[in-house]
Scaffold this motif. Structure first.
Motif, PDB file in Angstrom:
ATOM      1  N   UNK A 193       0.865  -1.184   0.000  1.00 37.59           N
ATOM      2  CA  UNK A 193       0.000   0.000   0.000  1.00 37.59           C
ATOM      3  C   UNK A 193       0.899   1.231   0.000  1.00 37.59           C
ATOM      4  N   UNK A 194       0.879   1.970  -1.071  1.00 39.60           N
ATOM      5  CA  UNK A 194       1.773   3.114  -1.188  1.00 39.60           C
ATOM      6  C   UNK A 194       0.989   4.410  -0.994  1.00 39.60           C
ATOM      7  N   UNK A 195       1.402   5.206  -0.027  1.00 42.22           N
ATOM      8  CA  UNK A 195       0.755   6.493   0.206  1.00 42.22           C
ATOM      9  C   UNK A 195       1.732   7.604  -0.150  1.00 42.22           C
ATOM     10  N   UNK A 196       1.292   8.498  -1.009  1.00 41.42           N
ATOM     11  CA  UNK A 196       2.160   9.594  -1.447  1.00 41.42           C
ATOM     12  C   UNK A 196       1.503  10.923  -1.132  1.00 41.42           C
ATOM     13  N   UNK A 197       2.307  11.845  -0.673  1.00 44.02           N
ATOM     14  CA  UNK A 197       1.768  13.186  -0.462  1.00 44.02           C
ATOM     15  C   UNK A 197       1.827  13.967  -1.759  1.00 44.02           C
ATOM     16  N   UNK A 198       0.926  14.915  -1.914  1.00 46.03           N
ATOM     17  CA  UNK A 198       0.841  15.612  -3.197  1.00 46.03           C
ATOM     18  C   UNK A 198       2.083  16.452  -3.455  1.00 46.03           C
ATOM     19  N   UNK A 199       2.756  16.952  -2.397  1.00 48.96           N
ATOM     20  CA  UNK A 199       3.960  17.739  -2.696  1.00 48.96           C
ATOM     21  C   UNK A 199       5.087  16.861  -3.229  1.00 48.96           C
ATOM     22  N   UNK A 200       5.056  15.578  -2.834  1.00 52.87           N
ATOM     23  CA  UNK A 200       6.021  14.642  -3.420  1.00 52.87           C
ATOM     24  C   UNK A 200       5.701  14.418  -4.897  1.00 52.87           C
ATOM     25  N   UNK A 201       4.403  14.267  -5.180  1.00 52.10           N
ATOM     26  CA  UNK A 201       3.981  14.085  -6.570  1.00 52.10           C
ATOM     27  C   UNK A 201       4.358  15.297  -7.417  1.00 52.10           C
ATOM     28  N   UNK A 202       4.237  16.469  -6.805  1.00 53.21           N
ATOM     29  CA  UNK A 202       4.490  17.703  -7.561  1.00 53.21           C
ATOM     30  C   UNK A 202       5.948  17.777  -8.017  1.00 53.21           C
ATOM     31  N   UNK A 203       6.841  17.281  -7.145  1.00 56.96           N
ATOM     32  CA  UNK A 203       8.262  17.282  -7.516  1.00 56.96           C
ATOM     33  C   UNK A 203       8.470  16.428  -8.763  1.00 56.96           C
ATOM     34  N   UNK A 204       7.842  15.246  -8.765  1.00 50.70           N
ATOM     35  CA  UNK A 204       8.002  14.346  -9.912  1.00 50.70           C
ATOM     36  C   UNK A 204       7.350  14.964 -11.155  1.00 50.70           C
ATOM     37  N   UNK A 205       6.186  15.562 -10.897  1.00 51.35           N
ATOM     38  CA  UNK A 205       5.460  16.208 -11.991  1.00 51.35           C
ATOM     39  C   UNK A 205       6.313  17.293 -12.646  1.00 51.35           C
ATOM     40  N   UNK A 206       6.953  18.082 -11.810  1.00 48.72           N
ATOM     41  CA  UNK A 206       7.806  19.161 -12.289  1.00 48.72           C
ATOM     42  C   UNK A 206       8.938  18.587 -13.135  1.00 48.72           C
ATOM     43  N   UNK A 207       9.493  17.484 -12.672  1.00 49.73           N
ATOM     44  CA  UNK A 207      10.593  16.843 -13.379  1.00 49.73           C
ATOM     45  C   UNK A 207      10.131  16.295 -14.732  1.00 49.73           C
ATOM     46  N   UNK A 208       8.887  15.754 -14.749  1.00 51.90           N
ATOM     47  CA  UNK A 208       8.355  15.179 -15.987  1.00 51.90           C
ATOM     48  C   UNK A 208       8.144  16.243 -17.051  1.00 51.90           C
ATOM     49  N   UNK A 209       7.892  17.469 -16.626  1.00 47.53           N
ATOM     50  CA  UNK A 209       7.608  18.525 -17.602  1.00 47.53           C
ATOM     51  C   UNK A 209       8.901  19.010 -18.271  1.00 47.53           C
TER      52      UNK A 209
END
Lengths: 518, 184
Positions: free
Chosen positions: A449-465
Motif C-alpha cells: 500500500x503506497x501512500x504519497x503526499x501531493x507535494x512529493x507528486x508535484x516534484x516528480x510532476x515538475x521533473x516530468x515537464x
C-alpha cells in the motif's frame, strides 16, 4: 352517604392522587421518609400507593407500588425556605431516594454540609439543596425542632437500631478503595497534582510515594529551574523505594545535574518506559547517559533533545535487550566501524523505530539500520534551522512491514535484504529532487500500500515537464495493491494520473486501487 | 458373548450422540451467560461480553459447569444499576461498526450522565468485575475531575476523613509550597 362520611373522616392528604410521605417499617429504613402518591384506600387504615423515587427492581424501572398503613403516612412537609443551616441543626438529608434524619456537624463551604447520622453512625456530605429542616407531623400539625442541641460525633454509643443499608455500605467502601485503585487514578495525573494529595489525610501522605508513573513537566521557556529542581528532588527522595517505577516522563528544560540524578534513580529502579523531551541549557558531560543505553528493563525509550542537536552523541551500539519501541530526536549517531554507524543491531526485541532530525556525528557517513525484529520504521526531518548533512541509510531489516519517510531528507536509501514483508509505505518528501524519490521507491518496490503526499507528486510532476533523456526508471511494483494520494495541494486528477502512469509504467497492469484523500 | 459385543458396539455410538447433543446445548447456551447481581436481578448477557469480565472468567475457571447450566453466576459486589451501565458501555465498545468518533462521543455522554456518586459506585463495580477497559476509562476520568480541584473537594469526593491536626496539615502545605504547587 358513605362518601360523605369518608371525606369527613379522611384528611385531604389521604385522598387518591395526593402527595404524601411514607416511612417504611422495614429494617434498614428507620428514620427515613419517601415521597409517594396515594392511589386508593384498600381497607380501614390501609392505603395503596405509588412511590415517586423507588422502583420495583432496577431492571424494569417501574415505580414501586405498595400497601401501607395509616400510621406510616403524613402529608408533604411545608416547602423549604430556611436554608441557613448551622452545625447542630436537626435536618433531613436526601439520600438514596429518601429523606434521612441527621445532624449538621460542620459547614464545609460552597453550600456543602457535613451531616452525621446517629442511626448508622455515619458522616456524609450534602449540598444544601439536599437538606431540609427536620420536622414532625404531630396531631395534624408540623412541629419543628426548637432547640439546637450539640451532638457528639463519633460518640460510640452502641445503638440497637444501627442497621446497614446496602447503598450506604457501598459508599463506605469508597474511602476503603484499595490503594491500587487510588494509585491507578493518580498515575493518570501530573506528578505535581499527585504530590498535592499528600495533604488530604495520613493515608494519602504515603500513597503518593508509591506512584509507578512519574511526570516531571514544566512549560518550556519558563524560568523556574530552582523550583523544578526542588520538585524533582522532593519526589525522588521521598519515594518509597520498594515500589517499582514503570514509567517516567520528563518534559522540561533541565539542568544537567538534575537530569543526571533522575537517570541514576530510574536506572536503579528497573524503569520500563522512559520519555525525555528535554532542553539543556549547556552542553553537559553525562556520566549517567551510557546507563540508559544499556538498561535491561527498558521496553520503551523516547529521547528528544529540543532546540539543539549537537548535545548528545549515542554510544556506538545500544544494548537494550527488552526494548520494543525507540524514538530518537536530535541525537547524534556515531560510527561503529569505519564510517558506518550501526547502533540498533543489539536490540533484539525492537519492533518500532522512529528517527527524527538525527545527524551523523564526526566523520560517519552511513547509518546502517540493522535489526531482524524491526517491523515499523519512521524517519522524519523537518528542522529547517539545523542543516543535517545528507547521508546514506542502509536497511538490513528483513521483517520490516511499515515504512514512513517525511520531511526533506536527501539521504540515499539502499537495502541489503529483500524487504519482502513490506506492507504500507508512506512517503511525504519535499524539497528534494525527483531522482531521490524514485531511488527510494526502487528500494521499497515490494510495497503493498503506497501512500504519497501531493507535494512529493508535484516534484516528480515538475521533473516530468522538463525533457530529460536520463530520467530514472521506476521499479516494478510487483505486490502493489493500492495507491493513496494525500492531495492537500488539490492537484487536478489529470496531473496525479500522469505521475502515477510514470511511476507504475514497469509494474504489472494491475488492479492497484487508487484513493485520493484531500 | 453376543450380547456383550452388541453393547460395546452401541456404546460409542450412544456417547457420540450424547456428546453431539451436549455440544449443541453448549453452543446454544454459550451465546449467553446468566449473571446475578447483588440485588438479585438476573441478566442474560452475551458470552462475548460477559467473558470480558475478569470476575466471570475466574468464576468459570473454578466452576466451568456454570457456563452450560442454568445457574446464575453471582456478582456479589455489583448492583443491577451498575451492571446495566457496564453492559451499555461494553455493548457500544464491542459494536463492530462503531467508529473512533462514535466511541468518543459515546464515552463523553456516558460520563456526562453519571453523577459523582454513580461514577464512584461504577468504579467499584468495574474494579470488582475486573473489566480493564472501563476501569481505565473511569480512573482516567476521575483523574481529570480531581485535577486542579481544591483539597476540600477531593476530600469530599473520596470521602476522606482528615486525620491531620491543623498544625500537621499546615506543615504539609508549607512543605509542598515549592515548585508552583498551589493549594486553593
Amino acid at each position: 352517604m358513605a362518601p360523605k362520611h369518608k371525606s369527613k373522616r379522611d384528611p385531604a392528604y389521604l385522598e387518591p392522587g395526593s402527595a404524601v410521605e411514607v416511612s417504611i417499617d422495614d429494617e434498614g429504613f428507620c428514620g427515613s421518609w419517601y415521597s409517594g402518591t396515594i392511589l386508593c384506600r384498600v381497607g380501614l387504615d390501609r392505603f395503596y400507593l405509588e412511590y415517586n423515587d423507588l422502583i420495583t427492581n432496577e431492571h424494569s424501572r417501574n415505580p414501586l407500588r405498595e400497601v401501607v398503613c395509616l400510621h406510616q403516612l403524613r402529608p408533604l412537609p411545608p416547602p423549604e425556605t430556611h436554608r441557613e443551616f448551622k452545625s447542630g441543626d436537626k435536618v433531613d438529608a436526601f439520600h438514596n431516594d429518601g429523606w434521612w434524619e441527621g445532624h449538621v456537624t460542620k459547614y464545609l463551604g460552597n453550600g456543602r454540609f457535613a451531616v452525621y447520622f446517629r442511626i448508622s453512625d455515619e458522616n456524609m456530605v450534602f449540598p444544601k439543596e439536599q437538606l431540609r429542616a427536620h420536622c414532625q407531623w404531630i396531631n395534624h400539625n408540623w412541629v419543628f425542632p426548637i432547640i439546637n442541641y450539640k451532638v457528639s460525633v463519633r460518640g460510640k454509643e452502641t445503638d440497637n437500631l444501627v442497621v446497614k443499608r446496602q447503598r450506604r455500605d457501598i459508599r463506605d467502601m469508597i474511602s476503603e478503595l484499595p490503594d491500587s485503585v487510588l494509585l491507578h487514578i493518580m498515575n493518570f495525573m501530573d506528578t505535581k497534582d499527585v504530590v498535592r494529595t499528600c495533604v488530604l489525610s495520613k493515608r494519602w501522605r504515603d500513597l503518593c510515594k508509591c506512584l509507578t508513573n512519574l511526570t516531571f513537566w514544566s512549560p518550556f521557556g519558563c524560568e523556574c529551574k530552582k523550583n523544578f529542581r526542588r520538585f524533582v528532588s522532593w519526589v525522588l527522595s521521598n519515594r518509597d523505594d520498594s515500589c517499582s517505577l514503570l514509567n517516567l516522563v520528563i518534559k522540561s528544560w533541565i539542568e544537567a545535574e538534575v537530569l543526571d540524578r533522575v537517570i541514576r534513580y530510574v536506572m536503579s529502579h528497573n524503569i520500563q518506559q522512559l520519555t525525555m523531551l528535554i532542553g539543556l541549557s549547556s552542553s553537559p558531560i553525562f556520566n549517567s547517559l551510557p546507563l540508559i543505553f544499556s538498561c535491561k528493563s527498558l521496553t520503551s525509550l523516547k529521547l528528544c533533545i529540543m532546540h539543539d542537536s549537537s548535545v548528545i552523541v549515542l554510544p556506538k551500539s545500544l544494548h537494550l535487550p527488552a526494548l520494543k519501541s525507540l524514538d530518537l530526536g536530535s541525537v547524534n549517531f556515531t560510527a561503529t566501524y569505519e564510517d558506518c554507524a550501526e547502533p540498533f543491531s543489539n536490540c533484539h526485541m525492537l519492533d518500532t523505530l522512529f528517527i527524527r532530525n538525527c545527524p551523523l556525528y564526526d566523520d560517519a557517513k552511513v547509518l546502517c539500520i540493522s535489526n531482524s525484529t524491526l517491523s515499523s520504521l519512521k524517519i522524519t526531518s523537518y528542522n529547517v534551522f539545523i542543516k543535517i548533512q545528507a547521508y546514506k541509510i542502509v536497511l538490513s531489516t528483513p521483517n520490516l512491514s511499515t515504512f514512513t519517510i517525511k520531511g526533506f531528507v536527501s539521504h540515499q536509501l539502499s537495502s541489503s535484504c529483500k524487504l519482502s514483508f513490506l506492507g504500507p509505505v508512506n512517503i511525504g518528501l519535499f524539497l528534494v529532487t525527483s531522482s531521490i524519490i524514485v531511488r527510494w521507491l526502487q528500494v521499497l518496490a515490494n510495497v503493498k500500500i503506497l501512500t504519497l503526499r501531493s507535494d512529493t507528486l508535484q516534484i516528480i510532476l515538475h521533473d516530468l515537464s522538463n525533457p530529460s533523456p536520463m530520467r530514472l526508471q521506476p521499479p516494478c511494483f510487483a505486490r502493489l495493491e493500492s495507491v493513496k494520494v494525500k492531495n492537500q495541494l488539490h492537484l487536478p486528477d489529470v496531473q496525479i494520473n500522469r505521475v502515477l502512469e510514470y511511476l507504475l509504467q514497469n509494474s504489472p497492469k494491475s488492479k492497484a486501487r487508487l484513493d485520493i484523500i484531500t | 458373548m453376543a450380547e456383550e459385543t452388541e453393547s460395546t458396539k452401541t456404546e460409542p455410538l450412544k456417547t457420540a450422540e450424547e456428546e453431539f447433543k451436549k455440544l449443541e446445548i453448549t453452543e446454544e447456551e454459550e451465546s449467553e451467560l446468566k449473571l446475578e447481581t447483588s440485588d438479585h436481578v438476573t441478566f442474560m448477557v452475551e458470552a462475548s461480553i460477559a467473558m470480558k469480565f475478569g470476575a466471570v472468567q475466574q468464576y468459570l475457571e473454578v466452576s466451568p459447569a456454570a457456563s452450560a447450566s442454568a445457574t446464575a453466576i453471582p456478582l456479589h459486589n455489583v448492583a443491577s444499576r451498575e451492571l446495566i451501565l457496564i453492559l451499555e458501555y461494553y455493548r457500544m465498545h464491542d459494536w463492530v461498526d462503531a467508529g473512533e468518533r462514535d466511541l468518543k462521543e459515546f464515552d463523553e455522554r456516558f460520563l456526562k450522565d453519571l453523577n459523582y456518586e454513580e461514577l464512584k459506585e461504577l468504579l467499584l463495580a468495574a474494579n470488582y468485575l475486573n473489566v480493564e477497559k472501563l476501569f481505565n476509562f473511569l480512573t482516567k476520568s476521575i483523574a481529570n475531575i480531581i485535577r486542579n480541584k481544591d483539597v476540600e473537594f477531593v476530600r469530599t469526593f473520596f470521602g476522606i476523613d482528615n486525620d491531620y491536626t491543623p498544625e500537621e496539615e499546615a506543615a504539609y502545605r508549607e512543605e509542598n509550597a515549592w515548585a508552583g504547587v498551589k493549594f486553593v
